[in-house]
Design a protein around this motif. Structure first.
Motif, PDB file in Angstrom:
ATOM      1  N   LEU A   1       0.822  -1.210   0.000  1.00  0.00           N
ATOM      2  CA  LEU A   1       0.000   0.000   0.000  1.00  0.00           C
ATOM      3  C   LEU A   1       0.856   1.260   0.000  1.00  0.00           C
ATOM      4  N   GLY A   2       1.980   1.194   0.727  1.00  0.00           N
ATOM      5  CA  GLY A   2       2.881   2.339   0.737  1.00  0.00           C
ATOM      6  C   GLY A   2       3.399   2.671  -0.646  1.00  0.00           C
ATOM      7  N   TYR A   3       3.648   1.633  -1.435  1.00  0.00           N
ATOM      8  CA  TYR A   3       4.131   1.855  -2.805  1.00  0.00           C
ATOM      9  C   TYR A   3       3.005   2.298  -3.736  1.00  0.00           C
ATOM     10  N   VAL A   4       1.899   1.545  -3.727  1.00  0.00           N
ATOM     11  CA  VAL A   4       0.809   1.805  -4.666  1.00  0.00           C
ATOM     12  C   VAL A   4       0.150   3.152  -4.413  1.00  0.00           C
ATOM     13  N   ALA A   5      -0.114   3.475  -3.143  1.00  0.00           N
ATOM     14  CA  ALA A   5      -0.843   4.696  -2.816  1.00  0.00           C
ATOM     15  C   ALA A   5      -0.053   5.955  -3.154  1.00  0.00           C
ATOM     16  N   LEU A   6       1.273   5.853  -3.128  1.00  0.00           N
ATOM     17  CA  LEU A   6       2.094   7.050  -3.307  1.00  0.00           C
ATOM     18  C   LEU A   6       2.884   7.035  -4.619  1.00  0.00           C
ATOM     19  N   GLU A   7       2.553   6.094  -5.497  1.00  0.00           N
ATOM     20  CA  GLU A   7       3.329   5.938  -6.730  1.00  0.00           C
ATOM     21  C   GLU A   7       3.358   7.218  -7.560  1.00  0.00           C
ATOM     22  N   ASN A   8       2.232   7.921  -7.626  1.00  0.00           N
ATOM     23  CA  ASN A   8       2.161   9.151  -8.425  1.00  0.00           C
ATOM     24  C   ASN A   8       1.933  10.388  -7.560  1.00  0.00           C
ATOM     25  N   ALA A   9       2.254  10.290  -6.291  1.00  0.00           N
ATOM     26  CA  ALA A   9       2.013  11.396  -5.356  1.00  0.00           C
ATOM     27  C   ALA A   9       3.099  12.464  -5.490  1.00  0.00           C
ATOM     28  N   PRO A  10       2.782  13.718  -5.140  1.00  0.00           N
ATOM     29  CA  PRO A  10       3.790  14.780  -5.146  1.00  0.00           C
ATOM     30  C   PRO A  10       4.913  14.473  -4.166  1.00  0.00           C
ATOM     31  N   ASP A  11       6.071  15.028  -4.419  1.00  0.00           N
ATOM     32  CA  ASP A  11       7.227  14.781  -3.558  1.00  0.00           C
ATOM     33  C   ASP A  11       6.964  15.204  -2.120  1.00  0.00           C
ATOM     34  N   GLU A  12       6.230  16.292  -1.954  1.00  0.00           N
ATOM     35  CA  GLU A  12       5.953  16.781  -0.602  1.00  0.00           C
ATOM     36  C   GLU A  12       5.118  15.786   0.197  1.00  0.00           C
ATOM     37  N   LEU A  13       4.161  15.139  -0.467  1.00  0.00           N
ATOM     38  CA  LEU A  13       3.323  14.165   0.222  1.00  0.00           C
ATOM     39  C   LEU A  13       4.127  12.912   0.561  1.00  0.00           C
ATOM     40  N   VAL A  14       4.980  12.486  -0.367  1.00  0.00           N
ATOM     41  CA  VAL A  14       5.841  11.331  -0.093  1.00  0.00           C
ATOM     42  C   VAL A  14       6.745  11.619   1.103  1.00  0.00           C
ATOM     43  N   ALA A  15       7.297  12.832   1.140  1.00  0.00           N
ATOM     44  CA  ALA A  15       8.149  13.223   2.264  1.00  0.00           C
ATOM     45  C   ALA A  15       7.361  13.223   3.568  1.00  0.00           C
ATOM     46  N   PHE A  16       6.145  13.730   3.524  1.00  0.00           N
ATOM     47  CA  PHE A  16       5.301  13.785   4.721  1.00  0.00           C
ATOM     48  C   PHE A  16       5.015  12.379   5.252  1.00  0.00           C
ATOM     49  N   ILE A  17       4.600  11.463   4.375  1.00  0.00           N
ATOM     50  CA  ILE A  17       4.264  10.099   4.799  1.00  0.00           C
ATOM     51  C   ILE A  17       5.508   9.370   5.297  1.00  0.00           C
ATOM     52  N   THR A  18       6.623   9.555   4.610  1.00  0.00           N
ATOM     53  CA  THR A  18       7.875   8.934   5.054  1.00  0.00           C
ATOM     54  C   THR A  18       8.244   9.402   6.450  1.00  0.00           C
ATOM     55  N   ALA A  19       8.083  10.709   6.676  1.00  0.00           N
ATOM     56  CA  ALA A  19       8.419  11.265   7.987  1.00  0.00           C
ATOM     57  C   ALA A  19       7.418  10.832   9.063  1.00  0.00           C
ATOM     58  N   VAL A  20       6.152  10.644   8.692  1.00  0.00           N
ATOM     59  CA  VAL A  20       5.168  10.107   9.646  1.00  0.00           C
ATOM     60  C   VAL A  20       5.641   8.747  10.157  1.00  0.00           C
ATOM     61  N   ALA A  21       6.071   7.906   9.231  1.00  0.00           N
ATOM     62  CA  ALA A  21       6.574   6.588   9.614  1.00  0.00           C
ATOM     63  C   ALA A  21       7.811   6.708  10.496  1.00  0.00           C
ATOM     64  N   ALA A  22       8.717   7.623  10.140  1.00  0.00           N
ATOM     65  CA  ALA A  22       9.936   7.802  10.930  1.00  0.00           C
ATOM     66  C   ALA A  22       9.612   8.274  12.347  1.00  0.00           C
ATOM     67  N   GLY A  23       8.680   9.205  12.478  1.00  0.00           N
ATOM     68  CA  GLY A  23       8.290   9.680  13.798  1.00  0.00           C
ATOM     69  C   GLY A  23       7.662   8.579  14.628  1.00  0.00           C
TER      70      GLY A  23
END
Length: 250
Positions: A188-210
Motif C-alpha cells: 500500500l505504501g508503494y501503490v498509494a504514493l506511486e504518483n504522489a507529489p514529492d511533498e506528500l511522499v516526504a510527509f508520509i515517510t516522515a510520519v513513519a519515521a516519527g
C-alpha cells in the motif's frame, strides 16, 4: 519482478522475522540478557536507518517543512494510540518477563496486544514500499534494520506471552498475521504514493519515521535497558554504526 510485487515480498519477508523470533523463543528459553542485547542492537540500527534512510531522504525529496510536520504527526499519533492500548492491557507487549497480563487477569488484553504489535510493525513496513518509489529497489540498510529489529521483538514478546499463558495458536497466529499485514502495508505504501507529489511522499515517510522513533523510546529501549542496562548504550551505538556503514557503502 514489478516494483509493487517487490514491495509485497520484501515487506512480508521483513515481517517474517517476527515469526522467526517467536519460533526460537517458543522452542528454547533464551536468556533475557541475550534478548536485550539483540534488542539494543536493533534499536541502534533503526535509529540510524530512520535518520539517514528516512528523514534525510524525505528532506531532500520534499523539503524541510513537510518532513518536520510528518515526523511530529507520526510521533503524536503513535504515542496517543500506544497510551490507549496500554490502558487496554498492551503496555508490556514487548517485555520478556512476567509483566504481560493474562486474559484472565485483564480481559481483552490479548486483542490489545495484537493491535499494539501491529501498530509497532506498520510504519516500518510502509517505508519499505515507499523506498521503492525513489530508487526502484528496497534500501539494504532499511531492510536490514527492520529485519534485525523484528527478530528480538518476536523473541521478547513471545517469551512474555508464554509466561502470561497465551496459547501456541495465539502466539503464532498473531505474528503470522502481522507478517502478512506487513507485506500488505509495504504494498500500500508503494501503490498509494506511486504518483504522489514529492511533498506528500516526504510527509508520509516522515510520519513513519516519527512513529518508529516513538516506538523505540516507548517499547524497545525500556525493555533492553531493564534487562541489560550496563551495555545498552554501547550495544545500541554499535547497531547505529553498523547501519550507518551499510548506508554509506550502499
Amino acid at each position: 519482478m514489478p516494483n509493487w510485487l517487490m514491495s509485497l515480498v520484501w515487506g512480508t519477508g521483513a515481517g517474517a522475522a517476527l515469526v522467526l523470533g517467536a519460533a526460537v523463543s517458543w522452542r528454547w528459553s533464551i536468556p533475557s540478557k541475550v534478548v536485550s542485547t539483540i534488542m539494543s542492537f536493533g534499536a541502534g540500527v533503526l535509529i540510524s536507518a530512520l535518520a539517514f534512510e528516512l528523514v534525510d531522504e524525505a528532506v531532500k525529496g520534499g523539503g524541510l517543512w513537510p518532513t518536520a510536520a510528518g515526523f511530529l504527526a507520526g510521533a503524536v499519533v503513535y504515542v496517543g494510540a500506544n497510551m490507549l492500548l496500554a490502558r487496554a492491557g498492551a503496555k508490556h507487549r514487548k517485555r520478556s518477563g512476567a509483566q504481560q497480563p493474562s486474559e484472565k487477569e485483564d480481559p481483552g488484553s490479548g486483542t490489545a496486544i495484537a493491535v499494539g504489535a501491529l501498530l509497532d510493525g506498520v510504519p516500518e513496513s510502509v517505508v519499505l514500499g515507499v523506498g521503492l518509489l525513489a530508487g526502484g529497489a528496497v534500501s539494504p540498510a532499511m531492510l536490514a534494520a527492520v529485519f534485525i529489529s523484528n527478530v528480538p521483538e518476536g523473541l521478547s514478546g513471545t517469551a512474555g506471552m508464554k509466561k502470561a499463558g497465551r496459547s501456541r495458536n495465539y502466539v503464532f497466529g498473531l505474528w503470522g498475521v502481522i507478517a502478512i499485514l506487513s507485506g500488505v502495508a509495504a504494498l500500500l505504501g508503494y501503490v498509494a504514493l506511486e504518483n504522489a507529489p514529492d511533498e506528500l511522499v516526504a510527509f508520509i515517510t516522515a510520519v513513519a519515521a516519527g512513529g518508529i522513533l516513538a516506538m523505540l523510546a516507548d517499547t524497545m529501549i525500556p525493555e533492553a535497558f531493564e534487562e541489560h542496562h550496563n551495555l545498552t548504550g554501547l550495544t545500541a551505538s554499535v547497531g547505529f554504526l553498523t547501519a550507518f556503514t551499510v548506508h554509506h557503502l550502499g
